[in-house]
Scaffold this motif. Structure first.
Motif, PDB file in Angstrom:
ATOM      1  N   LEU A  86       0.819  -1.205   0.000  1.00 23.83           N
ATOM      2  CA  LEU A  86       0.000   0.000   0.000  1.00 23.83           C
ATOM      3  C   LEU A  86       0.858   1.263   0.000  1.00 23.83           C
ATOM      4  N   SER A  87       2.014   1.197   0.625  1.00 25.89           N
ATOM      5  CA  SER A  87       2.877   2.377   0.686  1.00 25.89           C
ATOM      6  C   SER A  87       3.499   2.694  -0.671  1.00 25.89           C
ATOM      7  N   GLN A  88       3.358   1.782  -1.644  1.00 31.16           N
ATOM      8  CA  GLN A  88       3.982   1.978  -2.948  1.00 31.16           C
ATOM      9  C   GLN A  88       3.014   2.496  -4.006  1.00 31.16           C
ATOM     10  N   VAL A  89       1.776   2.769  -3.603  1.00 36.74           N
ATOM     11  CA  VAL A  89       0.803   3.283  -4.561  1.00 36.74           C
ATOM     12  C   VAL A  89       1.239   4.655  -5.049  1.00 36.74           C
ATOM     13  N   SER A  90       1.243   4.844  -6.358  1.00 32.31           N
ATOM     14  CA  SER A  90       1.557   6.161  -6.904  1.00 32.31           C
ATOM     15  C   SER A  90       0.517   6.537  -7.953  1.00 32.31           C
ATOM     16  N   ASN A  91       0.734   6.113  -9.187  1.00 32.11           N
ATOM     17  CA  ASN A  91      -0.184   6.499 -10.259  1.00 32.11           C
ATOM     18  C   ASN A  91      -0.961   5.320 -10.824  1.00 32.11           C
ATOM     19  N   GLU A  92      -1.069   4.241 -10.053  1.00 33.64           N
ATOM     20  CA  GLU A  92      -1.799   3.075 -10.538  1.00 33.64           C
ATOM     21  C   GLU A  92      -3.278   3.410 -10.756  1.00 33.64           C
ATOM     22  N   GLN A  93      -3.842   2.812 -11.787  1.00 30.49           N
ATOM     23  CA  GLN A  93      -5.253   2.996 -12.113  1.00 30.49           C
ATOM     24  C   GLN A  93      -5.899   1.630 -12.320  1.00 30.49           C
ATOM     25  N   VAL A  94      -7.174   1.531 -11.976  1.00 32.08           N
ATOM     26  CA  VAL A  94      -7.921   0.291 -12.162  1.00 32.08           C
ATOM     27  C   VAL A  94      -8.792   0.422 -13.403  1.00 32.08           C
ATOM     28  N   GLN A  95      -8.664  -0.524 -14.308  1.00 29.06           N
ATOM     29  CA  GLN A  95      -9.497  -0.564 -15.501  1.00 29.06           C
ATOM     30  C   GLN A  95     -10.340  -1.836 -15.476  1.00 29.06           C
ATOM     31  N   MET A  96     -11.629  -1.685 -15.747  1.00 28.73           N
ATOM     32  CA  MET A  96     -12.544  -2.817 -15.736  1.00 28.73           C
ATOM     33  C   MET A  96     -12.642  -3.441 -17.119  1.00 28.73           C
ATOM     34  N   LYS A  97     -12.852  -4.749 -17.141  1.00 27.34           N
ATOM     35  CA  LYS A  97     -13.111  -5.470 -18.378  1.00 27.34           C
ATOM     36  C   LYS A  97     -14.610  -5.743 -18.482  1.00 27.34           C
ATOM     37  N   PRO A  98     -15.108  -6.005 -19.697  1.00 25.02           N
ATOM     38  CA  PRO A  98     -16.550  -6.233 -19.868  1.00 25.02           C
ATOM     39  C   PRO A  98     -17.044  -7.350 -18.955  1.00 25.02           C
ATOM     40  N   LEU A  99     -18.188  -7.120 -18.323  1.00 27.50           N
ATOM     41  CA  LEU A  99     -18.780  -8.106 -17.432  1.00 27.50           C
ATOM     42  C   LEU A  99     -19.546  -9.133 -18.247  1.00 27.50           C
ATOM     43  N   ARG A 100     -19.164 -10.393 -18.106  1.00 24.31           N
ATOM     44  CA  ARG A 100     -19.839 -11.478 -18.827  1.00 24.31           C
ATOM     45  C   ARG A 100     -20.854 -12.129 -17.900  1.00 24.31           C
ATOM     46  N   ALA A 101     -22.009 -11.517 -17.805  1.00 23.98           N
ATOM     47  CA  ALA A 101     -23.041 -12.022 -16.899  1.00 23.98           C
ATOM     48  C   ALA A 101     -24.404 -11.537 -17.365  1.00 23.98           C
ATOM     49  N   ALA A 102     -25.414 -12.343 -17.085  1.00 25.74           N
ATOM     50  CA  ALA A 102     -26.789 -11.961 -17.377  1.00 25.74           C
ATOM     51  C   ALA A 102     -27.339 -11.138 -16.214  1.00 25.74           C
ATOM     52  N   PRO A 103     -28.324 -10.285 -16.468  1.00 30.38           N
ATOM     53  CA  PRO A 103     -28.894  -9.461 -15.398  1.00 30.38           C
ATOM     54  C   PRO A 103     -29.440 -10.279 -14.236  1.00 30.38           C
ATOM     55  N   THR A 104     -29.827 -11.534 -14.507  1.00 29.73           N
ATOM     56  CA  THR A 104     -30.413 -12.372 -13.455  1.00 29.73           C
ATOM     57  C   THR A 104     -29.379 -13.189 -12.682  1.00 29.73           C
ATOM     58  N   ASP A 105     -28.110 -13.142 -13.091  1.00 23.81           N
ATOM     59  CA  ASP A 105     -27.078 -13.928 -12.415  1.00 23.81           C
ATOM     60  C   ASP A 105     -26.874 -13.440 -10.986  1.00 23.81           C
ATOM     61  N   THR A 106     -26.645 -14.391 -10.085  1.00 29.52           N
ATOM     62  CA  THR A 106     -26.403 -14.045  -8.676  1.00 29.52           C
ATOM     63  C   THR A 106     -24.996 -14.439  -8.220  1.00 29.52           C
ATOM     64  N   ASP A 107     -24.210 -15.000  -9.117  1.00 31.15           N
ATOM     65  CA  ASP A 107     -22.824 -15.355  -8.817  1.00 31.15           C
ATOM     66  C   ASP A 107     -22.012 -15.058 -10.074  1.00 31.15           C
ATOM     67  N   VAL A 108     -21.075 -14.130  -9.982  1.00 32.92           N
ATOM     68  CA  VAL A 108     -20.372 -13.657 -11.174  1.00 32.92           C
ATOM     69  C   VAL A 108     -18.873 -13.548 -10.910  1.00 32.92           C
ATOM     70  N   VAL A 109     -18.112 -13.437 -11.990  1.00 34.38           N
ATOM     71  CA  VAL A 109     -16.689 -13.119 -11.926  1.00 34.38           C
ATOM     72  C   VAL A 109     -16.486 -11.754 -12.570  1.00 34.38           C
ATOM     73  N   VAL A 110     -15.950 -10.823 -11.806  1.00 32.54           N
ATOM     74  CA  VAL A 110     -15.659  -9.475 -12.295  1.00 32.54           C
ATOM     75  C   VAL A 110     -14.163  -9.399 -12.580  1.00 32.54           C
ATOM     76  N   ARG A 111     -13.825  -8.981 -13.792  1.00 35.69           N
ATOM     77  CA  ARG A 111     -12.422  -8.946 -14.213  1.00 35.69           C
ATOM     78  C   ARG A 111     -11.936  -7.498 -14.335  1.00 35.69           C
TER      79      ARG A 111
END
Length: 215
Positions: free
Chosen positions: A114-139
């Motif tokens: 945590l002490s090494q955080v500088s300019n890192e950014q988080v980018q999301m990938k497309p979510l492969r899930a249906a609106p009714t899904d209740t268990d998903v993998v977020v990338r």
């Protein structure tokens, strides 16, 4: 930043996306990928603005984790999965101790990143899930200097919103990694032996100043 440190940073985002109180109602219906993006951005921004965290203050790291993230994690499920079949035989008191020691282990293990955080950014990938899904993998990816760090979150939908219950860093699932270690302890010494082993590891880490940058 070295690749090893970025891997630790990725896991630290879990450790900091791993722990706190009650999710605000406004976020209860948030999509899982939107939740991960929001949490990651908020945690990284707070780290950048807190000199004590950047200096490796473990108490401040624990406070951030407790205040910011735990409502978004099913930590009981995470701990139960890591402990394996022995969890079903554990008493309520033993389960509470296991969760606390496991949480402390995770935070102390990854707090140095945590002490090494500088300019890192988080980018999301497309979510492969249906609106009714209740268990998903977020990338997602953490992008900074060096190669991107791939992060995947296993999430379940609860009444209060989406909860994280496992994390994959560069192809390695956190729960499965600890499950093999914990199984050896339980087989050799039982649940109390596992608790004692975790407590001793945490005591040793604290004594060695894990997560605290010197000088």
């Amino acid at each position: 930043m070295k690749r090893r440190n970025l891997v630790q940073l990725a896991a630290a985002v879990l450790a900091s996306t791993l722990m706190a109180g009650v999710m605000p109602l406004a976020h209860a219906q948030e999509a899982p990928d939107a939740m991960i993006k929001r949490l990651s951005d908020e945690v990284l921004a707070e780290i950048r603005s807190d000199a004590a965290i950047q200096a490796g203050d473990i108490d401040k790291v624990m406070a951030l984790v407790d205040r910011k993230v735990m409502p978004n994690v099913n930590f009981q499920r995470m701990t139960a999965s890591a402990v394996g079949p022995a969890w079903r035989q554990a008493t309520p008191e033993q389960r509470q101790r296991l969760q606390q020691e496991f949480k402390t282990l995770l935070v102390r293990t990854y707090s140095g990143a945590l002490s090494q955080v500088s300019n890192e950014q988080v980018q999301m990938k497309p979510l492969r899930a249906a609106p009714t899904d209740t268990d998903v993998v977020v990338r997602s990816e953490i992008r900074g200097r060096g190669d991107p760090i791939q992060l995947e979150y296993r999430m379940e939908k609860a009444d209060s919103g989406w909860k994280i219950y496992n994390l994959n860093v560069l192809g390695v699932w956190l729960v499965e990694t600890y499950r093999s270690q914990f199984a050896q302890e339980v087989n050799a010494k039982g649940i109390d032996g596992l608790i004692a082993s975790l407590a001793e590891r945490n005591k040793t880490n604290a004594g060695n100043g894990n997560g605290v940058r010197k000088g």
